[in-house]
Design a protein around this motif. Structure first.
Motif, PDB file in Angstrom:
ATOM      1  N   SER A  96      50.243  91.376  83.413  1.00 22.92           N
ATOM      2  CA  SER A  96      49.198  90.451  82.966  1.00 22.92           C
ATOM      3  C   SER A  96      47.884  90.695  83.701  1.00 22.92           C
ATOM      4  CB  SER A  96      49.645  89.004  83.194  1.00 22.92           C
ATOM      5  OG  SER A  96      49.578  88.685  84.578  1.00 22.92           O
ATOM      6  N   LYS A  97      46.815  90.325  83.039  1.00 26.76           N
ATOM      7  CA  LYS A  97      45.481  90.402  83.642  1.00 26.76           C
ATOM      8  C   LYS A  97      44.978  89.017  84.041  1.00 26.76           C
ATOM      9  CE  LYS A  97      44.168  94.556  81.033  1.00 26.76           C
ATOM     10  NZ  LYS A  97      45.516  94.751  80.449  1.00 26.76           N
ATOM     11  N   GLY A 136      48.077  91.996  93.003  1.00 27.52           N
ATOM     12  CA  GLY A 136      48.149  90.754  93.753  1.00 27.52           C
ATOM     13  C   GLY A 136      49.526  90.128  93.581  1.00 27.52           C
ATOM     14  N   VAL A 137      49.703  88.937  94.098  1.00 26.37           N
ATOM     15  CA  VAL A 137      50.998  88.250  94.017  1.00 26.37           C
ATOM     16  C   VAL A 137      51.400  88.080  92.556  1.00 26.37           C
ATOM     17  CG1 VAL A 137      52.283  86.189  94.660  1.00 26.37           C
ATOM     18  CG2 VAL A 137      50.494  87.063  96.181  1.00 26.37           C
ATOM     19  N   THR A 138      52.638  88.453  92.238  1.00 23.59           N
ATOM     20  CA  THR A 138      53.083  88.527  90.840  1.00 23.59           C
ATOM     21  C   THR A 138      54.471  87.916  90.680  1.00 23.59           C
ATOM     22  OG1 THR A 138      51.849  90.613  90.613  1.00 23.59           O
ATOM     23  CG2 THR A 138      53.469  90.101  88.902  1.00 23.59           C
ATOM     24  N   ALA A 181      60.574  83.209  92.706  1.00 27.42           N
ATOM     25  CA  ALA A 181      60.373  84.466  93.433  1.00 27.42           C
ATOM     26  C   ALA A 181      59.157  85.229  92.910  1.00 27.42           C
ATOM     27  CB  ALA A 181      61.616  85.330  93.336  1.00 27.42           C
ATOM     28  N   GLU A 182      58.506  85.919  93.844  1.00 25.07           N
ATOM     29  CA  GLU A 182      57.302  86.668  93.511  1.00 25.07           C
ATOM     30  C   GLU A 182      57.266  87.982  94.293  1.00 25.07           C
ATOM     31  OE1 GLU A 182      54.425  83.733  94.663  1.00 25.07           O
ATOM     32  OE2 GLU A 182      54.688  84.139  96.810  1.00 25.07           O
ATOM     33  N   PHE A 198      49.845  86.409  88.848  1.00 17.43           N
ATOM     34  CA  PHE A 198      50.037  87.343  87.755  1.00 17.43           C
ATOM     35  C   PHE A 198      51.523  87.348  87.403  1.00 17.43           C
ATOM     36  CE2 PHE A 198      46.283  88.966  90.033  1.00 17.43           C
ATOM     37  CZ  PHE A 198      45.371  89.013  88.991  1.00 17.43           C
ATOM     38  N   TRP A 199      51.852  87.969  86.267  1.00 14.49           N
ATOM     39  CA  TRP A 199      53.261  88.037  85.893  1.00 14.49           C
ATOM     40  C   TRP A 199      53.556  89.351  85.187  1.00 14.49           C
ATOM     41  CZ3 TRP A 199      49.713  85.387  82.962  1.00 14.49           C
ATOM     42  CH2 TRP A 199      49.688  85.649  81.593  1.00 14.49           C
TER      43      TRP A 199
END
Length: 211
Positions: A96-97, A136-138, A181-182, A198-199
């Motif tokens: 994802s953006k 970044g964190v996802t 969780a990320e 983000f994902w």
């Protein structure tokens, strides 16, 4: 008595600029006009009888037909993943953006016919970790929402012990109800599901076989 020549000049009056131009020697104009006409006729004859224009038309027609065939064929080409998805080991991944909370990320993947990503191998983990680290964190599709400390993927399967070593040091620590969780830095972290990250979505790639 006025001389006939002078009388004729007085009747005509002074010559204006246009008349002066027209008063050039006729034979000079004829020679120039004849020369220009000859050149024009030569060029016209070249265009009328030379085969180059026909050849060019055939080449243009062939080129146009080739472009048309390419456009039509493109619609039938098999692509394992959509343009904005990334192919890796038989799967398609969407990075994802924009950012959403964990639950909305799950929904976004379902709407795309996919799942919030489930990690199944060390190779896949390395691929996902490197890509998410640059963004970044996802979010990933892992949580202990049903029972604290018992982690399950979004398809209901439990987290295997072989993948448990990807948690960052001291994680998961459940500080402040961290149940989702990320990917964070070089490993996994448990974060609050309400955070916006983000994902990554994952689905099976399209088969390109002719069967």
């Amino acid at each position: 008595m006025t001389a006939p020549g002078k009388a004729q000049a007085q009747e005509q009056g002074p010559l204006d600029e246009e008349q002066l131009i027209d008063s050039r020697p006729r034979n000079a104009m004829n020679r120039s006009g004849h020369r220009q006409a000859s050149v024009f006729n030569s060029l016209a004859g070249c265009h009328l009888h030379h085969p180059i224009p026909l050849v060019l038309k055939l080449l243009m027609l062939t080129l146009f037909a080739g472009i048309l065939v390419a456009i039509l064929a493109q619609g039938n080409l098999c692509r394992p993943c959509s343009w904005d998805w990334t192919f890796f080991q038989g799967k398609c991944y969407f990075f994802s953006k924009s950012q959403r909370n964990w639950h909305d990320s799950v929904t976004a993947c379902k709407e795309a016919g996919a799942q919030l990503v489930i990690v199944e191998s060390a190779e896949e983990q390395s691929f996902l970790q490197q890509t998410s680290k640059s963004k970044g964190v996802t979010w990933m599709g892992l949580s202990d929402l049903n029972k604290e400390g018992t982690w399950h993927w979004v398809d209901g399967s439990p987290l295997s012990s072989s993948l448990g070593n990807y948690w960052n040091t001291g994680e998961p620590n459940n500080i402040g109800e961290e149940d989702c969780a990320e990917f964070k830095n070089d490993g996994w972290n448990d974060g609050r599901c309400e955070n916006s990250n983000f994902w990554i979505c994952k689905k099976t790639a399209t088969s390109c076989s002719n069967n």
